[in-house]
Design a protein around this motif. Structure first.
Motif, PDB file in Angstrom:
ATOM      1  N   PRO A  38      13.394  -7.297   6.174  1.00 38.98           N
ATOM      2  CA  PRO A  38      12.166  -7.728   5.503  1.00 38.98           C
ATOM      3  C   PRO A  38      12.473  -8.378   4.153  1.00 38.98           C
ATOM      4  N   HIS A  64       7.387  -8.185   4.998  1.00 42.33           N
ATOM      5  CA  HIS A  64       7.365  -6.740   4.803  1.00 42.33           C
ATOM      6  C   HIS A  64       6.163  -6.221   5.578  1.00 42.33           C
ATOM      7  N   ARG A  65       6.282  -5.060   6.159  1.00 45.79           N
ATOM      8  CA  ARG A  65       5.157  -4.489   6.897  1.00 45.79           C
ATOM      9  C   ARG A  65       4.050  -4.136   5.916  1.00 45.79           C
TER      10      ARG A  65
END
Length: 243
Positions: A23, A69-70
């Motif tokens: 990420p 990024h989550r």
């Protein structure tokens, strides 16, 4: 028969999900990736579009393609336009404001209950998780409301991280309309989301005891990033009889 762009998308997705590409990492240039996979840039972009549609990759204009990024899911608490403090803190959101002076026309004039041409202050607010835009709002306040009128010294009324509200202590009534819809082109660009992603749109109007609108807000959340909670309190009037 599987298409070439889907094979490329699957290969890049495997590298992302296994941690080979992490990420925040920037992918090689589109020209470089096309050369690596021995395909045209059009085919390569189709593969990236698949990953963008799955929220695995975001394209930042002028910078390139990055692994997302989550983004955490947050909770919008109806009635006061705030985000739940626990989930907001967990998601580490920050909110930026861009003020502007405009005139009300058409739908906005109707929403604010003012004549066309009435002066308003507009605040374009965007929340971020890290460097990724999370959600956005456009907040409108009559320009003749002084800052001391529109805002209170009480910290509960101040702008905070995780708040899309500067709801005035003058507010006696808050009305919220919630709908699910497709994003506008501007929302797609600002939030860096796929055009097929559904968004939760909340229109919040706050009025004082005289019925004057003191704030209107148009809030937009990608549907997979928020839960909205509304609580109703029933008031029971008890009459006491005197003997």
């Amino acid at each position: 028969m599987r298409s070439r762009h889907q094979d490329i998308a699957d290969d890049l997705k495997h590298q992302i999900t296994t941690g080979r590409i992490k990420p925040g990492d920037r992918l090689p240039s589109e020209v470089g990736l096309a050369r690596q996979y021995e395909v045209s840039t059009a085919t390569l972009r189709s593969a990236l579009a698949v990953l963008q549609g799955e929220d695995l990759v975001e394209k930042i204009h002028g910078k390139g393609n990055f692994v997302r990024h989550r983004l955490r899911k947050i909770m919008y608490v109806g009635g006061w336009g705030t985000l739940d403090p626990w989930t907001a803190a967990e998601a580490a959101l920050r909110v930026t404001d861009r003020p502007n002076e405009i005139e009300a026309h058409g739908h906005l004039a109707a929403l604010m209950r003012v004549p066309n041409g009435s002066p308003l202050n507009e605040f374009l607010s965007i929340s971020y998780q890290g460097e990724s835009p999370h959600s956005l709002a456009r907040i409108y306040v009559p320009r003749d409301l002084e800052p001391t009128e529109a805002l209170s010294d009480d910290p509960s009324y101040m702008r905070t991280e995780g708040s899309f509200a500067v709801l005035s202590p003058l507010s006696a009534e808050v009305r919220e309309t919630v709908s699910a819809r497709s994003p506008t082109p501007d929302e797609v660009s600002t939030l860096r989301i796929n055009p097929t992603t559904a968004v939760l749109a909340i229109t919040r109007v706050a009025a004082d005891t005289a019925g004057r609108v003191v704030e209107a807000a148009l809030l937009v959340f990608p549907g997979d990033r928020v839960d909205a909670v509304f609580t109703t309190h029933h008031v029971t009037n008890e009459r006491q009889t005197q003997g």
